[in-house]
Write an enzyme that holds these catalytic residues in place. Structure first.
Site, short mmCIF file in Angstrom:
data_model
loop_
_atom_site.label_atom_id
_atom_site.label_comp_id
_atom_site.label_asym_id
_atom_site.label_seq_id
_atom_site.Cartn_x
_atom_site.Cartn_y
_atom_site.Cartn_z
N SER A 203 0.81 -1.22 0.00
CA SER A 203 0.00 0.00 0.00
C SER A 203 0.84 1.27 0.00
O SER A 203 0.51 2.24 -0.68
CB SER A 203 -0.94 -0.01 1.21
N HIS A 249 0.72 4.42 4.41
CA HIS A 249 0.09 5.04 3.25
C HIS A 249 0.56 6.48 3.10
O HIS A 249 0.90 6.94 2.00
CB HIS A 249 -1.43 5.01 3.41
#
Length: 300
Positions: A203, A249
């Site tokens: 991610s 992220h």
């Protein structure tokens, strides 16, 4: 990541136009087609020899045949170049799938690839291995691999394979670094991760590609509304799905933005007569990440 539409000329040949002598003159009762005249010369232009090839330069050279000169042009479809294929994207997807399959078979593989802040300083390779591992759920790897394919098929041909791979790896490292920087011995995992919390997944690297694409869209003058909507949806997921390492992220997204700025600054430098600085600046970003990690563990 065109066709050349051509059509033959619709004009008649010069020898079909006739000449001004073929028209009737004033005072003549009628007009008749002129009789063939042996003295009439053909004013059709003669083809000129090729400028770089002639019998004087190359004795083996011969002019093209008449059938070749009169052949009607045909549209030729542009062949797809091998460099347009997202080879790096498919390779990354393949590695992630293989590692995920290995994690399902052997728990030892899961323990070997996970990144925990308590292990990061003594086992720094986990910053790399963690971006190729995933949770056992197929939804985790399925969503990430779809996003990687969606970004990679457009970004890789545009950036080139080397820059695309560098942006992916640097963004993945940035996600792991920020996760470790925010970790605390008293963290509860909601805002501050615990030192013993583990993180895996691509991610952070994918959010880095998202940041690169955002810079690309802005510099090309394209709309970024859909990208911001997609980013808002991913942020909203944090309130409905627990266990998401949003710190990774965010770290990947920030590094991806930096990579995008670096990539777009080089063409301007080259146009100004300066040397490109893509790789030296990427090395500086990598050095900054290493320094931040060292400072973090030095202060513990």
């Amino acid at each position: 990541m065109s066709q050349n539409n051509q059509r033959p000329d619709t004009f008649s040949r010069p020898d079909e136009w006739g000449s001004w002598e073929d028209k009737p003159q004033q005072g003549e009762p009628s007009w008749e087609p002129p009789q063939p005249d042996a003295r009439r010369v053909d004013h059709k232009p003669k083809p000129e020899p090729e400028p770089y090839r002639s019998a004087e330069v190359d004795p083996s050279w011969e002019p093209p045949s008449a059938s070749y000169q009169q052949a009607a042009p045909k549209p030729v479809a542009r062949a797809k170049r091998p460099s347009d294929a997202p080879v790096v994207t498919w390779t990354l997807i393949g590695i992630c799938v293989l590692v995920w399959a290995g994690e399902l078979v052997s728990p030892q593989i899961s323990d070997a690839v996970v990144l925990a802040p308590s292990q990061a300083f003594h086992e720094p390779w986990r910053f790399v291995t963690s971006m190729f591992g995933h949770a056992p759920s197929i939804f985790h790897i399925g969503f990430n691999m779809y996003a990687l394919w969606a970004f990679g098929r457009s970004l890789e041909p545009f950036l080139g394979r080397a820059r695309f791979l560098a942006a992916y790896l640097m963004s993945g490292l940035g996600g792991g670094v920020l996760f470790c920087l925010m970790a605390s011995p008293h963290g509860d995992g909601t805002v501050l991760p615990n030192m013993y919390d583990g993180v895996v997944g691509a991610s952070g690297a994918i959010f880095g590609l998202f940041g690169v694409l955002l810079i690309v869209q802005r510099r090309l003058g394209a709309s970024t509304r859909e990208l911001w909507i997609l980013l808002a949806l991913n942020v909203a997921l944090l309130f409905f799905i627990s266990g998401i390492a949003w710190q990774a992220h965010l770290g990947g997204f920030i590094v991806g933005l930096a990579c995008g700025v670096i990539f777009f600054d080089d063409p301007k430098r080259v146009q100004a007569g300066k040397s490109p600085q893509t790789w030296p600046r990427m090395a500086m970003v990598l050095g900054a990440l290493v320094v931040l990690v060292v400072l973090k563990y030095y202060m513990l």
